[in-house]
Design an enzyme around this catalytic site. Structure first.
Site, PDB file in Angstrom:
ATOM      1  N   GLU A 322       0.851  -1.199   0.000  1.00 41.81           N
ATOM      2  CA  GLU A 322       0.000   0.000   0.000  1.00 41.81           C
ATOM      3  C   GLU A 322       0.891   1.255   0.000  1.00 41.81           C
ATOM      4  O   GLU A 322       0.746   2.115  -0.841  1.00 41.81           O
ATOM      5  CB  GLU A 322      -0.892  -0.028   1.240  1.00 41.81           C
ATOM      6  CG  GLU A 322      -1.824   1.161   1.366  1.00 41.81           C
ATOM      7  CD  GLU A 322      -2.478   1.241   2.732  1.00 41.81           C
ATOM      8  OE1 GLU A 322      -2.031   0.533   3.669  1.00 41.81           O
ATOM      9  OE2 GLU A 322      -3.436   2.030   2.888  1.00 41.81           O
ATOM     10  N   HIS A 323       1.796   1.327   0.980  1.00 43.48           N
ATOM     11  CA  HIS A 323       2.752   2.440   1.064  1.00 43.48           C
ATOM     12  C   HIS A 323       4.155   1.898   0.821  1.00 43.48           C
ATOM     13  O   HIS A 323       4.528   0.878   1.394  1.00 43.48           O
ATOM     14  CB  HIS A 323       2.741   3.070   2.462  1.00 43.48           C
ATOM     15  CG  HIS A 323       1.399   3.567   2.905  1.00 43.48           C
ATOM     16  ND1 HIS A 323       0.571   2.839   3.738  1.00 43.48           N
ATOM     17  CD2 HIS A 323       0.743   4.721   2.626  1.00 43.48           C
ATOM     18  CE1 HIS A 323      -0.539   3.529   3.956  1.00 43.48           C
ATOM     19  NE2 HIS A 323      -0.473   4.670   3.294  1.00 43.48           N
ATOM     20  N   ASP A 356      -0.251  10.821   4.327  1.00 41.02           N
ATOM     21  CA  ASP A 356      -1.453  10.546   5.116  1.00 41.02           C
ATOM     22  C   ASP A 356      -2.271  11.807   5.324  1.00 41.02           C
ATOM     23  O   ASP A 356      -3.490  11.752   5.469  1.00 41.02           O
ATOM     24  CB  ASP A 356      -1.078   9.973   6.484  1.00 41.02           C
ATOM     25  CG  ASP A 356      -0.611   8.529   6.408  1.00 41.02           C
ATOM     26  OD1 ASP A 356      -0.880   7.891   5.372  1.00 41.02           O
ATOM     27  OD2 ASP A 356       0.008   8.053   7.369  1.00 41.02           O
TER      28      ASP A 356
END
Lengths: 431, 431
Positions: A322-323, A356
């Site tokens: 994801e990251h 984020d």
């Protein structure tokens, strides 16, 4: 932490494994709640809120007064921070607008593609220990830029029956006024079927726990689209000695504090560097308010070193994080060649926290290996493409025979007729 | 045919209704077959092919010799037609390529979005009474343009154990060599889990009957993406007296011959015109080879007249047709304002057959109202967006405080720390 030094490719599967989730029991609960909400609407929504959130909500829809009160309760420095984030997220998503694509494929045959906003979308903002207002920014901003005409936001009420001030303020800042105090499976059911107060939507966005995730998956059976399937959040960092162990440890911990099901992986090029990061993690961990959660995640984490860039790259793409944080002397190589990842953070001053909250990229990203086939939320998530074609008489003359031959070969005579009778008319007229 | 003259909005729901489909029983069968294929691979694939397709297939993978033989069996005029279609489809999908989008959201904060092809895709080509080679074009061409590295094609064998020559020729023309003789639920299971011969893929494309459709839906539970949920094919025509009733009837019939579950709707502005089209339908119907199918569909069809453009437009958008033909004096109004449709055909010389085969647009389109949230297959269906961010020291100074404030407000201290310790270092260095 599990260390692996230059593991053989045959042993990768263990290192790539994600926590398995079983949804069988949850599915039964979801089906039951969907059926109730579909039949009884608001009444059943309120009943489930009492059962699951342990609070009585008289009016599901948040009033303008509640929103005003919440907004005035937010401190100015938080307001400024949210506004700065909003400006960056807006700039990045505005840039994703695309023009109509128009092509004359054959003389007289003009085809084009245009994007149109989805008319009604639902945004789900989870509750829990903290107000996740940043997710409001990530979903509401692109929805507004795309031109969605009805944006509905659902979030569970806290023990006093309210949605946190920060969430209401951010929603209001993003121009959203249809806000409902409802969470969990019953919120997804409400958005899927509509109730007296909650509008039925075409697509549902937003993160959530396993109940919400399963409910979103089931919602697709009833004609509602969803942003993407979801799993626990995760981070893979590729680092070498050109990075700073202290930062790497902090980034791993920032992912680890999300929840006990989070996953973190460090890929490095030496055991010594991994040891240094390990010590830094232990040093920083003790000072964290959420250290119990973070420790559990770090205990399960994997620190892997590879001897080659190729192995490292193949491992990234096989895991499809994801990251992905790149802090190496070879960042360009990895950034150019990565094919499976949600969002990539490059260099020593690009922590995951930046994406984020405030860099401008979206934080709603594919987890659980889904970046192999899914994009993170972006402007296109809120619209769909329609194709158009306009064919002139000459255009049909140019491609008509090909259509006739193909339709005939597929055994579809009426498809052929639709062309043949037009061609006959054109021929007559031209004589 | 059911006629409705200027129906009240309260009575629209009946006119908008689609045939309901229940998948409960099919789901059990799908789960069983998925479990078998997952455990026993090729052996179970072959067994199911015997059961469902009534033919024994020794080798699932099509050999290069079979492909060569099929290609040389295709007549030249069909080859030329397919090549013309390929050129147009290629031109339209090539034009859909997009550039990297790069934005400096705040000084020192650079965010960009790049598309990367999905690595492995599966294309499902249904069997049945006729070889649907046109769908090979519609899926394989954009997959190749997007840069997919592994394209796998599955199609059920006919009674003699072969995939139709036309399908093999078209696949070969589009550069596809991994072709497997397997259809139905077992094909989707093979693509989902992989077997000894069939590669596991990341995303499955293509139409199919209710078994294939349900199997694709279940495949998403196992981490595989799908192009879109599917339902029976459908067409809505908006016509007035500037169109030719003969063409309108032919277009309705071309949709009606697909299958008994197809749906056709005519929206006009006068009862008289609808009567003329009705007579034309009856006249043309008797000459069709597939008249039994087409008649059943036409019997269930709806002919609706509205007095106003607004009602007509709202009805189109409420129905969200897969195919929309506009043959009126107000085509621009409808084309500009339609928000829910798969593909739009404008004017008297743009029959649906053109887009089905050769104009250049894709014929894999959202049915069943899904165009409210889904696009038809296009170039982007075969790739995903990855976001990147690279933040300089000054960039982090510019947005760092906002991140700290937001992370603190969300109760995520480790997220804040990751920024704070970098800012502290920068400050030290600058002193």
């Amino acid at each position: 932490m599990k260390f692996a030094i230059n593991p053989n490719r045959n042993d990768w599967s263990d290192l790539l494994r994600r926590p398995t989730q079983t949804f069988e029991n949850i599915e039964m609960t979801v089906n039951e709640i969907f059926s109730e909400v579909r039949q009884r609407g608001d009444a059943s929504i309120k009943a489930y809120t009492e059962t699951f959130d342990d609070v009585t909500v008289k009016q599901i829809k948040v009033t303008p007064e509640e929103i005003d009160r919440a907004s005035s309760a937010i401190l100015n420095d938080l307001k400024s921070a949210i506004q700065l984030a909003k400006a960056n997220i807006t700039a990045f998503h505005e840039a994703q607008k695309t023009d109509c694509i128009k092509v004359t494929t054959t003389q007289g045959v003009v085809c084009w593609q245009e994007k149109r906003a989805i008319q009604k979308v639902g945004l789900y903002i989870p509750g829990g220990t903290a107000p996740l207002f940043s997710t409001v920014l990530m979903l509401a901003i692109p929805a507004q830029i795309a031109g969605v005409s009805e944006i509905v936001l659902c979030s569970p009420p806290n023990k006093s029956g309210n949605i946190p001030d920060e969430v209401l303020y951010t929603a209001q800042l993003c121009g959203i006024s249809k806000i409902f105090k409802v969470g969990g499976i019953q919120a997804i059911a409400g958005l899927t079927f509509g109730t007296e107060s909650i509008p039925k939507v075409n697509k549902i966005f937003g993160p959530g726990n396993q109940f919400v995730t399963t409910a979103k998956q089931i919602a697709t059976k009833f004609g509602v689209a969803i942003d993407m399937p979801a799993g626990p959040s995760e981070l893979l960092i590729v680092a070498d000695e050109t990075s700073k162990a202290q930062y790497i440890a902090a980034d791993l911990l920032s992912q680890a504090e999300h929840g006990t099901d989070s996953q973190v992986i460090l890929v490095a090029n030496s055991k010594q560097f991994m040891e240094t990061v390990k010590q830094e993690v232990e040093r920083q961990l003790v000072a964290l308010p959420r250290q119990t959660i973070a420790k559990k995640v770090m205990d399960k984490s994997r620190f892997i070193s590879f001897n080659s860039k190729t192995d490292t790259l193949d491992f990234i793409n096989a895991y499809a994080p994801e990251h992905l944080i790149l802090c190496t002397s070879e960042n360009d190589f990895y950034a150019t060649n990565v094919v499976n990842a949600g969002s990539v953070f490059i260099g020593n001053f690009s922590p995951e926290s930046a994406g984020d909250y405030a860099s401008g990229t979206n934080h709603t990203l594919p987890t659980n290996g889904y970046s192999k086939a899914y994009s993170g939320v972006n402007l296109d998530s809120f619209s769909k493409s329609i194709t158009f074609q306009e064919i002139s008489e000459q255009g049909l003359v140019n491609i008509g025979n090909a259509i006739e031959v193909m339709a005939e070969a597929e055994g579809l005579q009426a498809h052929k007729n639709a062309v043949s009778m037009r061609l006959a008319d054109i021929n007559l007229k031209r004589k």
